[in-house]
Design an enzyme around this catalytic site. Structure first.
Site, mmCIF file in Angstrom:
data_model
loop_
_atom_site.group_PDB
_atom_site.id
_atom_site.type_symbol
_atom_site.label_atom_id
_atom_site.label_comp_id
_atom_site.label_asym_id
_atom_site.label_seq_id
_atom_site.Cartn_x
_atom_site.Cartn_y
_atom_site.Cartn_z
ATOM 1 N N GLU A 206 0.840 -1.207 0.000
ATOM 2 C CA GLU A 206 0.000 0.000 0.000
ATOM 3 C C GLU A 206 0.874 1.256 0.000
ATOM 4 O OE1 GLU A 206 -2.969 -0.163 -0.674
ATOM 5 O OE2 GLU A 206 -3.770 -2.077 0.043
ATOM 6 N N VAL A 207 1.734 1.338 -1.004
ATOM 7 C CA VAL A 207 2.715 2.425 -1.057
ATOM 8 C C VAL A 207 2.042 3.790 -1.108
ATOM 9 C CG1 VAL A 207 4.718 3.313 -2.301
ATOM 10 C CG2 VAL A 207 4.296 0.871 -2.259
#
Length: 219
Positions: free
Chosen positions: A129-130
């Site tokens: 979940e950058v």
């Protein structure tokens, strides 16, 4: 191994043996990108005497996401019995060798700088979940803390990134990885729910209904 991974992610599997440092997996919800990265990380632990670090922006989101995805990956790869799982602190150990996957939050970089795993250098890093990270610099602080020491011969640092592309075109992730110019030593994989052949008919119906009423950016 190929039979365990979705065909649409075989190129990611093979790219692990090539001279890339950064592996960017972007795709919508239900595209299986995170599961596929988890499978690659588990294979890395089996194949090399290294440890891995998994990072999300906030630590308390890790157990219900990455930790569970890695447990599922062990099952998909038929490696049950070769890994042990501990929840306090979150740790996954490849028991035949003793190398580990550990977990940290990007909200406390000091705990990342202090990680020491005897005998097995941290040579794999997974940012999940950058898009939760507001700036690229937040990630770079973590990378600089890990990718420092020279590794033994035959080992390389590899960094995985997985995320849903942000809607805002000017978001730093879109500007960096949607460009026609690919950053050096970077492998980019794009996916959608259509790449996930494990989805049930009901799930596909729900997705199509969502797209028909609210658009498809989420997928």
């Amino acid at each position: 191994v190929e039979d365990c991974l979705l065909p649409s992610f075989h190129d990611l599997l093979y790219a692990r043996d090539e001279d890339y440092t950064h592996y960017v997996c972007k795709g919508g919800r239900s595209s299986a990108k995170s599961t596929s990265v988890a499978e690659c990380l588990i294979l890395d632990m089996v194949e090399y005497p290294i440890s891995g670090l998994v990072v999300r922006r906030v630590y308390n989101t890790l157990e219900k996401s990455c930790f569970e995805q890695l447990k599922e990956a062990v099952s998909i790869l038929h490696l049950e019995g070769q890994f042990s799982f501990r929840t306090n602190p979150l740790t996954i150990t490849y028991t035949p060798r003793g190398n580990q996957i550990v977990f940290r939050g990007g909200d406390d970089v000091s705990k990342i700088k202090s990680i020491k795993i005897a005998g097995f250098p941290i040579a794999r890093l997974w940012f999940e979940e950058v898009s939760e990270f507001k700036t690229e610099q937040e990630l770079q602080v973590v990378v600089d803390s890990v990718v420092r020491a020279k590794l033994p011969d035959g080992l390389q640092y590899k960094i995985y990134y997985s995320y849903n592309p942000p809607n805002r075109l000017q978001h730093w992730l879109n500007k960096k990885y949607n460009s026609v110019i690919v950053p050096p030593k970077t492998f980019i994989h794009s996916s959608t729910y259509l790449d996930n052949s494990f989805l049930s008919e009901q799930a596909l119906e729900e997705i199509e209904n969502y797209k028909a009423t609210k658009g498809e950016a989420k997928y």
